[in-house]
Structure formats: C-alpha cells, structure tokens
Scaffold this active site. Structure first.
Site, PDB file in Angstrom:
ATOM      1  N   GLY A   1       0.601   6.009   5.233  1.00 39.28           N
ATOM      2  CA  GLY A   1       1.463   5.206   6.085  1.00 39.28           C
ATOM      3  C   GLY A   1       2.600   4.546   5.321  1.00 39.28           C
ATOM      4  O   GLY A   1       3.769   4.651   5.697  1.00 39.28           O
TER       5      GLY A   1
ATOM      6  N   GLY B   1       0.810  -1.219   0.000  1.00 38.22           N
ATOM      7  CA  GLY B   1       0.000   0.000   0.000  1.00 38.22           C
ATOM      8  C   GLY B   1       0.838   1.261   0.000  1.00 38.22           C
ATOM      9  O   GLY B   1       1.757   1.413   0.805  1.00 38.22           O
TER      10      GLY B   1
ATOM     11  N   ALA C   1      -5.225  10.450   8.618  1.00 36.04           N
ATOM     12  CA  ALA C   1      -3.919  10.437   7.973  1.00 36.04           C
ATOM     13  C   ALA C   1      -2.781  10.546   8.986  1.00 36.04           C
ATOM     14  O   ALA C   1      -1.766   9.854   8.872  1.00 36.04           O
ATOM     15  CB  ALA C   1      -3.836  11.581   6.962  1.00 36.04           C
ATOM     16  N   GLN C   2      -2.936  11.396   9.999  1.00 39.97           N
ATOM     17  CA  GLN C   2      -1.855  11.619  10.967  1.00 39.97           C
ATOM     18  C   GLN C   2      -1.442  10.339  11.698  1.00 39.97           C
ATOM     19  O   GLN C   2      -0.266  10.118  11.952  1.00 39.97           O
ATOM     20  CB  GLN C   2      -2.257  12.697  11.983  1.00 39.97           C
ATOM     21  CG  GLN C   2      -1.924  14.107  11.538  1.00 39.97           C
ATOM     22  CD  GLN C   2      -0.437  14.280  11.199  1.00 39.97           C
ATOM     23  OE1 GLN C   2       0.449  13.759  11.868  1.00 39.97           O
ATOM     24  NE2 GLN C   2      -0.164  15.007  10.129  1.00 39.97           N
TER      25      GLN C   2
ATOM     26  N   GLY D   1      -0.289   4.400   0.568  1.00 39.39           N
ATOM     27  CA  GLY D   1      -1.030   5.505   1.184  1.00 39.39           C
ATOM     28  C   GLY D   1      -0.124   6.310   2.105  1.00 39.39           C
ATOM     29  O   GLY D   1       1.105   6.201   2.039  1.00 39.39           O
TER      30      GLY D   1
ATOM     31  N   GLU E   1     -17.872  18.169   4.112  1.00 37.31           N
ATOM     32  CA  GLU E   1     -17.148  18.910   3.082  1.00 37.31           C
ATOM     33  C   GLU E   1     -17.838  18.783   1.724  1.00 37.31           C
ATOM     34  O   GLU E   1     -17.956  19.746   0.968  1.00 37.31           O
ATOM     35  CB  GLU E   1     -15.685  18.443   3.037  1.00 37.31           C
ATOM     36  CG  GLU E   1     -14.962  18.866   4.313  1.00 37.31           C
ATOM     37  CD  GLU E   1     -13.531  18.366   4.448  1.00 37.31           C
ATOM     38  OE1 GLU E   1     -12.751  19.027   5.151  1.00 37.31           O
ATOM     39  OE2 GLU E   1     -13.193  17.311   3.877  1.00 37.31           O
TER      40      GLU E   1
END
Lengths: 437, 437
Positions: free
Chosen positions: A20, A16, A322-323, A18, A175
């Site tokens: 990470g 992956g 995400a963090q 992404g 959003e």
C-alpha cells in the site's frame, strides 16, 4: 540525482513501505508534495513468496528490495529508517525512535502481524512467518532440526525433530505445507542420506472444516486432494489447545510430538499509538470512510491490512490481501492530490481480481471470479502473475532463474544456515547496543 | 540417492569444508573409503568474493553453497554440522560438541581467522571480515551508519559515521577500499539525497611501505594510484595504536574519528586442541612434512592456511591463499588412496599461478609470473578467473547476472539491512537456547 527542493510543498508522511505505502508514494511522483516514507526496515518485502524463503527455494534478497533504491529517480521522495512509536494528530506529528516528524497528510500503511489470539505459550513456542527475519529463522529451524535428527540414534528420539505441524490452512499454510512435502519427497534422501524420509511428517491443521477458507469449495477440495497426494496429513476442525515446545495438543485430546510448529492461523493490524480507541474494529483495524480517511481526522488515511472500510458489501472490511492495499494506496495517493487542488475526492472501489494459491510444482488453485480451475494451468497463471508482480523490481531475473532451476532439478535453493535459529531474530536490547558482546 | 554401505572401508574425517577440505573429499570420490566431513556451517564460502557481500554487491548465497548438496551425487560422502573441540590422536578420535567421532585418517583443513595480534580494544571495536556472518554484519554496519548520518544535523556529528578506515592493505583491504569508494562515488547521492557525498571518506592504512605487500612493485604502485584516483586516502607505514570505537589513533599521533574500522591486517591458523604444541609455528600453523603429514602422526594431515610446510623455498610456509589449499587438498586426497594401497606417497609441489586483485570496475592488478599488467585487461582476467572458479557451483549464473547488472548500472546490489548490525552475529549463549526470548 535528486535536487528538487520540495520543502515548500505540503508533506505527505507514509508509515510503512509495504504494497500500500509503495503505491501512495508512486501516485505522488511529480506532484507538488514532499513524500516522506518511514519504515523500520530499509526494504520492501514481497510477502506472497515469503514461504519460499522459509523453505530455502528462494533467497531473501530475491523477494525484497531497497526502498531507497526503488525511488532513486523520484525527486520528491525521502526515506527514514526509523520505528514509529505513535502519532499526535493534534500537533500533526509522528513520534519515532529518532525524533518527531511533522506531517500535512499522514498515511498509515503499517500492515498486520501474526495474531496468536492471546495464547502466550503458543506465541512463545511456535514460529510465525510474516517477515523476512521470521522466514529466515524458520528456514534455519527446519535445517537445524534435520541436522539434529541425523545425529540421533532412535526413531523415537528423532520423531519430534521430523514432525512439522502447520497451524492455519490459509494460502500461507497450504503453500508452506506443499513446499515442505516437496522437501521431504525430493531432497531429504539426497541431502541427508542417513535419514529415512518416511520418518518426516507434515501436518496441516485448521479449525475450519476446509483448507483455503476464502476460496471456492471446488478450489478448497482440490487443494486438499493435492496436499494429501503429496503426503501431507490435513487435519480439519482441529483447534489447538496448547504447545509447550515439545508437544502440540488439540481439543479432543489428539497430540503430536514436534519441535516445529508454524503458526499462520491469523493476523491483526499494527496500529500506532494515538488513534482514538473507539475507531478500532475487530482484528485491530482502523475504521475508515469511503476514501480511506480515519474518522475525525481530515488529513489521516489508513490503507491495507490495518484499515477496515465497513460497507454493506464488506461488513468486516476488505480481505487482508495485497490487491486491497495496492488499490487503496493508488486511491489515497490520487485523493491527496485532489484535496490539495481543492477538487472533490473519489471514493474507493475494490476490484477483486480473484485468488491464487500454489501447492507445488504443477499444482495450483485459481479462483478468478466465475472462472475456477486447478492444476498445471492454474500453476502457470500463478507463476506468470507472480513474475509480473515482481516486474520493475530488478530481482525478477534472479527469481526466474532460481525457479526454472528448481523446477528442472527438484533441487533448487541453497539451504544455507547463515545464522543459527533463534526465537527472536536478535534480542531487542542487543540491537540497541551495537558494540556490546 | 545414496545407498552404498561404506562402513567397511577406512574412514577419512575432514575437518572443514573450505577450499582444501572440498578437494580432499572430491579426490576420494569412488575410492574405497568412507568420507566424513565436519564443519560448523553447512555451507562452503567462496572467500575471494566476500568483500562484495560486505558492500552489498553480491548476496551471501551467491558465494556460498550447501556442502551436503554439493556432494549429493558422491556415494561415499557423509556430512555432520558440528563444532570440533579437539582431537585425540591416541584414540584416533575427534571430539565434537555432538560427541566423539572415530577416524582412520584425519585431515585438518580448518583454515584461518582474523589475527588482532593480542590488541583487545581493537578486537572489541573493529570489524573483521573472514566469514559470511562477519561480511553481512559489516554490510549492516555500513548501511546503518549511513542511515544514522542522514538523521544528524551537523557535519561534525556526521563525521564519525561517514569515515571508513580499513586497516591492512592486502587484497581484502584493497578490494574493500575500492568497493567503498565506488559506493561513495556512484550510489551515495542517489540513495541518500540528503547526504553530501564529499563528507564520506575512505582511508586505507598499512604498516608496510606499500599496498598489496606480496605483489610486484609495479602492481603495488598501480593499485595505489587507482585507489587514490577513486578518492581513497592511502596511509602507508601507519601503525594502529588504539581504537576505542570512536577514534582510531596511529603511532605518531594522527587520529581519525570513526565508527567504522575494518580490520584485515592479519590472519592466524585455527588449530583444534590436542596437537602437540611443539609443532605449532608462527601464525598458529601446524608444521607438516612434504606430504602435509603432521610430524609424529602417521595418519593426520593438515592443509591450507593452518599448515606450515617449511622448506628452503618456503621458510615461513606457503602463502595463505586458496590455490595452496586447493593443491594441498588434491595431493592429500591422492596420497591417502596411495597409503591405503600400500603405494609410495608423492610429495606436494606448489604451482604458483600468480596473483590477482581488483580495485573496481575496469581496474585490476595481475601478477602472473613474469607477466605483469594492470587496468581493464587485468580486470577481465580477474572476472574470468573468478567465474571459472565458481563453475560447478550452481550459483554462477546468478553471480554473473548480478555482476553484469552492477557493471552496466553502477547501482548493483540490494543493500538490504536484513538484521541490525551487532558486534557478534548472535550472542553465543542465545545460540544455544533456541527458545529463550
């Protein structure tokens, strides 16, 4: 140019590309390892801005970048575009659609996908928005339904094409609701002069009693106020019962005629086959120890959305943001080097930088620890943080120009239907037969 | 905002939003007519830069713009995204997939499509590149075949994936060959460190004895020299006999193993049903008089690639280039206003501004009347002309930044496989059934 022969070093396979996976690979630059990243796409997706792709404010290429190109200068990095079908911890092998791949260390960074909670008719008829093909499909759906609506004679016929129902009032739903409201308020009458913009309706539904569930009450209620001022109908404590493609029905009987249902009400981890079932927690996440190691497998790690590090502070694991993935990725990259050097590992510690969500131009919500504020200043912070996050990815200038253009004109984005909307991006079978017609 | 009620004015229906159709609509701004444009896409394609989309140097959105948005400020402009199935000159009606549309004046600006000259196996197996979906498909094909090649063990297995054969050495073929050669020379080793770039081969074949057929001999031979210096194998007087998807064979017996054949060897007009067959000229173009009027139909015009205005100077009609379509569009727009005002029409006169083709960074061919030059200065002219042409389309800044970035780094473009390559963009049936899976 890459020349280093890294084949004598231990091989770290990362599944992956992404947030990470990227960090693990970066942390291993110039270390005595061979890094091999696997991903079914050849690009990374900057997911926080996906909703802007769906509404046509940003082009897909502005928030995606080539994984190969990103690591052009990292000598020990290799990439394979392939789909992982499973892992075989006994043989230290990853099974892929293009063959077996051996590993010395394995990092599972497969992220999450939309959770329809087993409701098949919703899965079949509603639109998810977790990937670029899905966001593009959603864009084409919205634009095509506006085209359709313009051809129809009566308000009743147009209604289902002009009702937009967003299920799930987390950051994505909020959003997206804001962006659709802006489309209605600032673009519809210009692009579709024959449509009455008041016929377009945006609904945002959630079974929780507030929008932006994990945010502070102050932030949540400001977001709700902003949305309502823009014309969004917010439906709280509203649980979806069914959606057949034409009518969405909520518990208690309320129903809305609509061709546009967007589902962002939940996610679940994507776990490759071969992981012991007893290690799988709620939300389809793999239980890991305090260095993200999968219990019982000394050389397998899981990070980000697919990992559940259960501690007294995080009884359900860390939030799927995400963090967390970024910080876990850095930690695992460093710990792999420590393991190779026979040094003790360092436990993962999450530093919560706070949460941001934007509702529209000038309007955002910032929950930064004790600091909570809403409105224009929060929006500036949101802009700044997202531009900085895209820093290093060469598309940032383009993103910035698009944004400035959008902001000044209220008419950004190109709104092109590059392909017609189809429920699945491309049928899986057709993908495998490139020359069929 | 649009408010003008134009329904009392004569209606001009324009089929096609290409270079010609755009000019007709623009020429009718603020005139006492109702303009209705029909196009199966909701965007205009700036075709001269399509090859850069195919090689990933430019994003599709940089060379396309929304037809609705482009005319946001033209009050008498309306748009329908629909497919024209035919015309009915007796009833003054256009038949579309979304119903009949009446017209007072009709402009056929449908352009051209790839001509395979009846060769079904080539049509089935080779890639055309006349539209954005086709250019994107081509991009995905190239990138996927590089991914495939990297997985294969022997040079022999890799060969068909790394051979690129371009048939047709007109501007499109030449520009594409140059762009692929640059990909080979500057990107391949960085992005695909496990591939040997010398295994990638670019062939450019044409049955004519020169490249850039309509250019001066000076320009043609310079183009050939530039291409060969970049490593392209130019095959002249080479006529394709067959291509089965694995091997392309030329008359005389030469054959090349390749999965990548790109066909730009000819075009033909796209004529809606309902036009008298006796009016159709070679290349599937409609014969028109000196004001682009279709013989026998006082209120039907045809312009651009689909029109053949046969004069002693142009025995086969005008060349199929953007400038002809643009100038015809302007002429027709003005003449429709004259007809409405009962004024005499003005015959069309083509002003040939010359020809430009680019082979790569620093290398272009300019044939501007008596002025002929090649190399860096021609390339600057080419850059300038294309940027100016994109002027007014809001994407020009993005295009410019991409270009400057590409030029400085030799590593522009995002090279993302957003969807897997499929021979047809999306199967026609699937398009019609949005909710099938």
């Amino acid at each position: 140019m890459k020349a280093a022969d890294t084949s004598k070093y231990p091989r770290v396979v990362i599944i992956g590309g992404g947030f990470g996976g990227l960090e693990v690979a970066k942390a291993l630059a110039n270390k005595p390892v061979e890094v091999l990243m696997l991903d079914k796409h050849n690009y990374h997706t900057f997911q926080p801005l996906l909703y802007q792709v769906a509404t046509g404010s940003l082009e897909a290429e502005s928030i995606a970048f080539s994984l190969r190109k990103n690591f052009d200068n990292q000598k020990n990095f290799r990439f394979r575009m392939t789909e992982v079908t499973g892992i075989n911890p006994e043989k230290h092998m990853v099974d892929t659609t293009t063959g077996e791949i051996p590993y010395d260390y394995l990092v599972i960074a497969t992220g999450s996908t939309t959770n329809f909670f087993g409701n098949k008719d919703i899965e079949h008829n509603a639109m998810p928005m977790k990937s670029i093909p899905e966001a593009l499909n959603l864009r084409y759906l919205v634009l095509q339904n506006l085209e359709e609506a313009e051809l129809l004679k009566t308000k009743e016929e147009r209604e289902p094409y002009l009702n937009f129902v967003l299920v799930g009032a987390g950051p994505t739903g909020v959003e997206l609701a804001g962006a659709l409201a802006e489309l209605k308020n600032h673009i519809l009458s210009k692009d579709y002069p024959e449509l009455n913009r008041h016929e377009m309706k945006v609904y945002l539904a959630d079974f929780l009693p507030k929008v932006l569930g994990p945010f502070s009450d102050e932030g949540s209620s400001a977001a709700k106020k902003f949305l309502e001022r823009m014309g969004v109908e917010v439906m709280l404590k509203a649980k979806v019962e069914s959606y057949d493609g034409s009518v969405i029905t909520f518990e208690g009987g309320k129903s809305i005629r609509t061709k546009n249902v967007i589902w962002s009400a939940g996610v679940m981890g994507v776990i490759p086959d071969g992981i012991d079932k007893s290690l799988i927690e709620k939300g389809n996440r793999i239980r890991v120890d305090n260095v993200c190691r999968v219990a019982g497998y000394p050389n397998i790690f899981a990070i980000g959305d697919v990992a559940a590090m259960i501690t007294p502070d995080t009884p359900k694991g860390h939030p799927g943001v995400a963090q967390v993935a970024i910080q876990m990725g850095k930690n695992v990259g460093k710990n792999i080097v420590r393991l190779i050097n026979n040094e003790p590992t360092e436990p993962f510690k999450y530093f919560d930088k706070g949460s941001l969500a934007t509702i529209g131009r000038n309007k955002a919500i910032a929950d930064l620890g004790k600091l909570k504020f809403q409105g224009f200043f929060a929006w500036l912070i949101w802009m700044f943080v997202h531009l900085i996050s895209l820093l290093g990815f060469r598309k940032k200038v383009v993103v910035f120009i698009n944004w400035v253009g959008s902001y000044l004109s209220y008419n950004g984005g190109s709104r092109l239907i590059m392909r017609r909307y189809v429920k699945e991006a491309v049928p899986q079978e057709a993908e495998m037969l490139p020359h069929s017609d």
